[in-house]
Motif scaffolding. Structure first.
Motif, PDB file in Angstrom:
ATOM      1  N   LEU A  99       0.823  -1.206   0.000  1.00 30.59           N
ATOM      2  CA  LEU A  99       0.000   0.000   0.000  1.00 30.59           C
ATOM      3  C   LEU A  99       0.858   1.257   0.000  1.00 30.59           C
ATOM      4  O   LEU A  99       1.706   1.460   0.864  1.00 30.59           O
ATOM      5  CB  LEU A  99      -0.913  -0.001   1.223  1.00 30.59           C
ATOM      6  CG  LEU A  99      -1.853   1.207   1.341  1.00 30.59           C
ATOM      7  CD1 LEU A  99      -2.831   1.247   0.170  1.00 30.59           C
ATOM      8  CD2 LEU A  99      -2.601   1.168   2.669  1.00 30.59           C
ATOM      9  N   LYS A 101       0.251   5.174   0.004  1.00 28.49           N
ATOM     10  CA  LYS A 101      -0.704   6.276   0.118  1.00 28.49           C
ATOM     11  C   LYS A 101      -0.226   7.535  -0.583  1.00 28.49           C
ATOM     12  O   LYS A 101      -1.020   8.465  -0.783  1.00 28.49           O
ATOM     13  CB  LYS A 101      -0.975   6.571   1.596  1.00 28.49           C
ATOM     14  CG  LYS A 101      -1.685   5.433   2.321  1.00 28.49           C
ATOM     15  CD  LYS A 101      -2.057   5.829   3.743  1.00 28.49           C
ATOM     16  CE  LYS A 101      -2.844   4.727   4.426  1.00 28.49           C
ATOM     17  NZ  LYS A 101      -3.269   5.076   5.802  1.00 28.49           N
ATOM     18  N   ARG A 121      -8.003   2.204  -4.754  1.00 28.91           N
ATOM     19  CA  ARG A 121      -8.056   2.338  -3.299  1.00 28.91           C
ATOM     20  C   ARG A 121      -9.416   2.885  -2.847  1.00 28.91           C
ATOM     21  O   ARG A 121     -10.022   2.380  -1.901  1.00 28.91           O
ATOM     22  CB  ARG A 121      -6.949   3.265  -2.828  1.00 28.91           C
ATOM     23  CG  ARG A 121      -5.536   2.704  -2.878  1.00 28.91           C
ATOM     24  CD  ARG A 121      -4.564   3.705  -2.302  1.00 28.91           C
ATOM     25  NE  ARG A 121      -4.966   4.046  -0.926  1.00 28.91           N
ATOM     26  CZ  ARG A 121      -4.699   5.219  -0.349  1.00 28.91           C
ATOM     27  NH1 ARG A 121      -4.045   6.166  -1.016  1.00 28.91           N
ATOM     28  NH2 ARG A 121      -5.085   5.446   0.895  1.00 28.91           N
ATOM     29  N   GLN A 181      -5.492  -1.787  -0.771  1.00 23.39           N
ATOM     30  CA  GLN A 181      -6.374  -1.133   0.192  1.00 23.39           C
ATOM     31  C   GLN A 181      -7.284  -2.155   0.894  1.00 23.39           C
ATOM     32  O   GLN A 181      -7.463  -2.094   2.111  1.00 23.39           O
ATOM     33  CB  GLN A 181      -7.232  -0.077  -0.511  1.00 23.39           C
ATOM     34  CG  GLN A 181      -8.086   0.759   0.430  1.00 23.39           C
ATOM     35  CD  GLN A 181      -7.242   1.685   1.303  1.00 23.39           C
ATOM     36  OE1 GLN A 181      -6.290   2.293   0.819  1.00 23.39           O
ATOM     37  NE2 GLN A 181      -7.588   1.779   2.584  1.00 23.39           N
TER      38      GLN A 181
END
Length: 595
Positions: A461, A463, A474, A569
């Motif tokens: 993941l 971000k 996501r 996600q």
């Protein structure tokens, strides 16, 4: 090149007595006729193996069988019951003709021989009639099985007697063959008109098929016919077909053969010693098809991949492994009565280890959707339609299977059709397995590397990623998680209904999904206000990176990133929810081991 490499390998195995000498081959035999010196039948011995659930013929080295199509040709001192005894499960006039041909051929061959074993067989044939095929010595189970002869008081079979071996050599030398320059060895020798058949390729004729054959006038050049179009000596034709049949043998201990879609793959190594060759073949087999059950071998494989990734020599793992060991990989596919060469790849053990290590690195995804690196056949199943979580081998594209194998073994780009195939499958059957997502990630990562772009596809993941496809994936996972958290039971989640449209045309779907999510969030604020706040914050963070704009269309590359973002996600949320027993488990992605 292929025939030369096979013939060279045959020479190496022949010196180790692992394959039959010229004029002989390994065939399946079930019964032995025990004869007295006078040719009287004393017993019928069943030599089939009973180690399995059903009795199975054993492999014996016998004189090479004749190549039969529609004609009648007898094998030397062995054959099926139709030829040897004149009885068959399919009784016909042809059966009597086959038996008569067997008698006439051996009567001609043994004329002038005083060997007791040969004379005993001849005496048996002279006095045998099909009406004698009766219990207790004979049963219907014997019909059409292969039979050999043995003389009373001896361990060896009649065809193994020195006189029989010498006579076999004389018959081969006396064959009416044209002498010419062999394309395989470069030497002048009798040329093979018909090459021995190759057995063991999945999907090919059970009686065997050929790599080299000509049987129509349109395939002839000027006055050349059949084998003269591709002149190969009798000895070389025997050598390459014998060793290929050895590689294709169906044996649980044979690690030199594996199946890739409709392609049967065989490989072998050439090193200074047989031990070094075997070590290289075992490592290569483990790299192509990691051992799922043997934990020690799996640990050894992980060590080997780590060594290769670190740029260390393979000798560190095993002194018998050498980077320069030559490896040959041949992929064969069925094509009526012939075989197609799907691919032919050669290189050093070090080269193959590096490209396979890179392949697994390209596939790497976190959280990892498998306990052990997936073999190629498992990857190919991910490209086929999934019905109730299962795929069928016949649905795998033969062309895609060959292209994928070539890309993995050479380190070249994965086939362009692979990504579009995976995206289509995920949209159509809704199966977002970890293997499919990992393949999408591998295709995208390798494409970026070949383009020389300073970008990376997230392994776990990320971000901070600004890729619109990744962020939208996501966001889709978060919206699905909110739906599942707000509703106790969901008959059809937004993934079931809208994944295809959301991943291809986001602008047409996401505004509606966000509006519906407000209803789910209102329920969460009443029952789980902390979770509602967390989810709203995640939505806001993702939308901030999109700058409030939803693309009308996503390219194939971005659709691949969408699936990766969704996977990361969804699984990250699952891990978080598992740690907090006060919150329900959210959406997860099932791999092919799941329901």
């Amino acid at each position: 090149m292929i025939l030369q490499a096979l013939n060279e390998y045959y020479g190496r195995l022949a010196k180790q007595h692992l394959v039959p000498l010229y004029g002989f081959s390994q065939e399946k035999v079930s019964y032995v006729l025990l004869l007295s010196a006078e040719g009287k039948l004393l017993d019928v011995q069943d030599i089939r193996s009973t180690s399995g659930k059903k009795a199975a013929p054993v492999s014996l080295i016998v004189p090479q069988p004749e190549k039969r199509t529609a004609g009648i040709k007898s094998n030397f001192l062995w054959d099926k019951t139709g030829y040897v005894l004149g009885v068959s499960a399919k009784a016909s006039v042809r059966t009597a003709q086959e038996h008569q041909a067997f008698k006439d051929w051996h009567r001609q061959c043994f004329a002038g021989s005083d060997d007791p074993g040969l004379q005993a067989v001849l005496a048996f044939l002279e006095h045998w009639t099909a009406e004698q095929f009766l219990p207790p010595l004979f049963s219907e189970e014997m019909l059409d099985a292969n039979i050999v002869f043995r003389l009373e008081g001896e361990q060896q079979y009649v065809h193994e007697r020195p006189a029989a071996v010498q006579l076999r050599a004389q018959l081969l030398a006396a064959a009416d063959a044209q002498v010419g320059r062999c394309l395989v060895t470069g030497q002048s020798a009798p040329l093979a008109r018909l090459h021995p058949v190759i057995k063991g390729v999945n999907g090919a004729q059970s009686s065997g098929a050929s790599i080299v054959s000509f049987n129509l006038e349109s395939f002839s050049s000027y006055d050349k016919n059949q084998g003269e179009n591709a002149p190969v000596s009798e000895a070389a034709a025997f050598g390459y077909t014998t060793v290929l049949n050895h590689l294709l043998r169906r044996d649980e201990h044979n690690r030199q053969r594996l199946q890739v879609g409709d392609t049967t793959v065989v490989f072998w190594a050439i090193a200074a010693t047989p031990e070094e060759s075997t070590s290289a073949e075992v490592l290569f087999a483990d790299l192509l098809e990691p051992p799922a059950e043997d934990q020690s071998e799996a640990a050894k494989l992980h060590t080997a991949l780590a060594l290769v990734a670190a740029g260390k020599p393979l000798e560190t793992l095993d002194p018998q492994l050498h980077e320069a060991t030559k490896l040959y990989v041949l992929g064969l596919a069925p094509n009526a009565s012939r075989l197609s060469v799907r691919f032919w790849i050669t290189g050093s053990l070090g080269q193959f280890a590096r490209v396979l290590a890179q392949h697994y690195q390209d596939l790497h995804l976190e959280p990892t959707p498998w306990a052990l690196e997936p073999p190629l056949w498992r990857l190919l199943y991910a490209t086929a339609p999934s019905r109730a979580g299962k795929a069928k081998a016949e649905d795998i594209s033969p062309q895609l299977a060959g292209e994928m194998a070539r890309a993995i073994l050479t380190g070249s780009r994965y086939p362009r059709s692979l990504l579009s195939n995976l995206l289509m499958r995920m949209r159509s059957d809704g199966d977002l397995s970890g293997v499919r997502v990992a393949l999408c990630k591998a295709v995208l990562a390798r494409d970026l590397r070949f383009k020389g772009l300073d970008k990376e596809i997230p392994v776990s993941l990320d971000k901070e990623s600004t890729n619109p496809g990744y962020r939208l994936g996501r966001l889709f996972a978060v919206l699905e998680s909110i739906q599942r958290s707000a509703l106790n039971e969901v008959n059809a989640s937004i993934r079931d209904r809208y994944y295809g449209a959301a991943s291809a045309t986001p602008a047409s779907v996401f505004p509606m999904l966000l509006r519906n999510t407000q209803n789910h969030l209102s329920k969460l604020r009443k029952n789980k206000p902390g979770l509602a706040v967390t989810m709203e914050r995640e939505i806001g963070d993702i939308l901030e990176g999109l700058e409030g704009n939803f693309p009308k269309v996503l390219s194939m590359e971005n659709q691949g990133c969408f699936s990766i973002g969704y996977y990361h996600q969804a699984h990250t949320r699952k891990k978080r929810d598992t740690a907090d027993t006060n919150e329900p488990e959210t959406a997860v992605i099932e791999d092919e081991q799941g329901a």
